[in-house]
Design a protein around this motif. Structure first.
Motif, PDB file in Angstrom:
ATOM      1  N   ILE A 166       0.839  -1.203   0.000  1.00 37.89           N
ATOM      2  CA  ILE A 166       0.000   0.000   0.000  1.00 37.89           C
ATOM      3  C   ILE A 166       0.875   1.255   0.000  1.00 37.89           C
ATOM      4  N   VAL A 167       1.901   1.258   0.844  1.00 40.25           N
ATOM      5  CA  VAL A 167       2.763   2.447   0.957  1.00 40.25           C
ATOM      6  C   VAL A 167       3.527   2.674  -0.344  1.00 40.25           C
ATOM      7  N   TYR A 168       4.037   1.623  -0.964  1.00 36.04           N
ATOM      8  CA  TYR A 168       4.730   1.783  -2.243  1.00 36.04           C
ATOM      9  C   TYR A 168       3.791   2.395  -3.293  1.00 36.04           C
ATOM     10  N   GLY A 169       2.565   1.895  -3.351  1.00 37.13           N
ATOM     11  CA  GLY A 169       1.604   2.457  -4.303  1.00 37.13           C
ATOM     12  C   GLY A 169       1.291   3.902  -3.994  1.00 37.13           C
ATOM     13  N   TRP A 170       1.170   4.203  -2.703  1.00 35.43           N
ATOM     14  CA  TRP A 170       0.874   5.577  -2.299  1.00 35.43           C
ATOM     15  C   TRP A 170       2.017   6.524  -2.659  1.00 35.43           C
ATOM     16  N   LEU A 171       3.251   6.065  -2.540  1.00 35.38           N
ATOM     17  CA  LEU A 171       4.388   6.911  -2.905  1.00 35.38           C
ATOM     18  C   LEU A 171       4.334   7.308  -4.370  1.00 35.38           C
ATOM     19  N   ALA A 172       3.936   6.371  -5.241  1.00 34.11           N
ATOM     20  CA  ALA A 172       3.804   6.693  -6.661  1.00 34.11           C
ATOM     21  C   ALA A 172       2.713   7.746  -6.864  1.00 34.11           C
ATOM     22  N   PHE A 173       1.604   7.582  -6.144  1.00 38.05           N
ATOM     23  CA  PHE A 173       0.507   8.552  -6.213  1.00 38.05           C
ATOM     24  C   PHE A 173       0.966   9.933  -5.734  1.00 38.05           C
ATOM     25  N   THR A 174       1.673   9.959  -4.607  1.00 37.75           N
ATOM     26  CA  THR A 174       2.124  11.231  -4.034  1.00 37.75           C
ATOM     27  C   THR A 174       3.147  11.911  -4.923  1.00 37.75           C
ATOM     28  N   LEU A 175       4.073  11.138  -5.494  1.00 33.20           N
ATOM     29  CA  LEU A 175       5.042  11.717  -6.418  1.00 33.20           C
ATOM     30  C   LEU A 175       4.334  12.372  -7.589  1.00 33.20           C
ATOM     31  N   GLU A 176       3.317  11.714  -8.111  1.00 29.58           N
ATOM     32  CA  GLU A 176       2.605  12.291  -9.260  1.00 29.58           C
ATOM     33  C   GLU A 176       1.832  13.542  -8.849  1.00 29.58           C
ATOM     34  N   MET A 177       1.246  13.536  -7.667  1.00 30.82           N
ATOM     35  CA  MET A 177       0.561  14.736  -7.182  1.00 30.82           C
ATOM     36  C   MET A 177       1.535  15.907  -7.079  1.00 30.82           C
ATOM     37  N   CYS A 178       2.704  15.643  -6.513  1.00 32.71           N
ATOM     38  CA  CYS A 178       3.708  16.707  -6.376  1.00 32.71           C
ATOM     39  C   CYS A 178       4.273  17.111  -7.736  1.00 32.71           C
ATOM     40  N   ARG A 179       4.403  16.148  -8.647  1.00 30.67           N
ATOM     41  CA  ARG A 179       4.878  16.473  -9.994  1.00 30.67           C
ATOM     42  C   ARG A 179       3.878  17.384 -10.711  1.00 30.67           C
ATOM     43  N   GLN A 180       2.605  17.109 -10.508  1.00 35.82           N
ATOM     44  CA  GLN A 180       1.582  17.959 -11.130  1.00 35.82           C
ATOM     45  C   GLN A 180       1.667  19.383 -10.587  1.00 35.82           C
ATOM     46  N   ARG A 181       2.042  19.502  -9.305  1.00 37.97           N
ATOM     47  CA  ARG A 181       2.165  20.857  -8.752  1.00 37.97           C
ATOM     48  C   ARG A 181       3.407  21.562  -9.287  1.00 37.97           C
ATOM     49  N   ILE A 182       4.463  20.797  -9.611  1.00 36.23           N
ATOM     50  CA  ILE A 182       5.615  21.405 -10.273  1.00 36.23           C
ATOM     51  C   ILE A 182       5.174  21.987 -11.619  1.00 36.23           C
ATOM     52  N   LEU A 183       4.329  21.230 -12.328  1.00 40.24           N
ATOM     53  CA  LEU A 183       3.836  21.684 -13.632  1.00 40.24           C
ATOM     54  C   LEU A 183       2.843  22.843 -13.500  1.00 40.24           C
TER      55      LEU A 183
END
Length: 223
Positions: A166-183
């Motif tokens: 679950i945590v590994y999957g969540w990290l991918a989700f969180t990275l993408e959320m933060c990446r979207q904020r970079i964009l």
């Protein structure tokens, strides 16, 4: 050429220790890779801007791909250190997670070039970069599992395995959320942090067999 016909002077070379010189090159690389696409960057340009010889540049980094990988690795080290938030007395699991994600977002705000280079510029398909991601994700996963352990020290092995997934999957989700904020920096940092923290606790709450103490800690009323 200048108006007088003289060639522009090269930056004077400063005396630095090997580690300091290497770190300087990596910081410059993060800036340049964050400003332009990977294919548009020449490693000779990095050497010239740093005021070092091409030979010295290649002494530290055998080629551009290896140099970029080290830029990404260094960015990961800085990010991991920046998100090492300390638990505060009485802080809930939700509050700890939210603080960690907020530190993640704030790091990207403070280091826009490095964040762009590491998370947007070249994509995440290069095997070397994927290996760096694996190391970073494992460290972050263990940090979160350690936080869970403060609530529930002794976990059944199957439950622990399920939580790690679950945590590994969540990290991918969180990275993408933060990446979207970079964009798109107009996204609210607090909103991103809230969404990510709620997402993990919602997922943990649905893992079969979690101890009652953990179920209470991740329940909506505890947030």
């Amino acid at each position: 050429m200048s108006a007088s016909g003289a060639r522009p002077s090269r930056p004077s070379r400063r005396r630095l220790s090997p580690d300091d010189r290497r770190n300087e090159l990596l910081a410059l690389g993060a800036q340049v890779f964050g400003e332009r696409p990977y294919d548009d960057v020449r490693i000779d340009e990095i050497a010239e801007r740093a005021g070092v010889s091409r030979a010295l540049m290649y002494h530290y980094f055998p080629d551009k791909r290896a140099f970029f990988a080290e830029v990404v690795r260094a960015e990961g080290e800085r990010l991991f250190a920046a998100t090492s938030t300390q638990a505060q007395p009485g802080q809930s699991l939700f509050e700890r997670l939210r603080a960690g994600v907020l530190a993640y977002v704030e790091y990207h705000e403070a280091h826009p070039h490095g964040s762009w280079a590491a998370h947007v510029g070249m994509g995440r398909t290069d095997p070397i970069l994927l290996g760096i991601d694996d190391v970073d994700n494992t460290r972050q996963m263990q940090r979160i599992m350690d936080a869970i352990a403060t609530v529930t020290p002794d976990l059944d092995s199957k439950v622990e395995r399920d939580l790690r997934v679950i945590v590994y999957g969540w990290l991918a989700f969180t990275l993408e959320m933060c990446r979207q904020r970079i964009l798109d920096p107009s996204l609210q940092a607090g909103g991103v942090a809230d969404s990510c923290a709620h997402a993990l606790l919602d997922a943990v709450m649905r893992v079969p067999g979690i101890p009652q103490s953990l179920a209470v800690a991740v329940a909506p009323e505890a947030r």
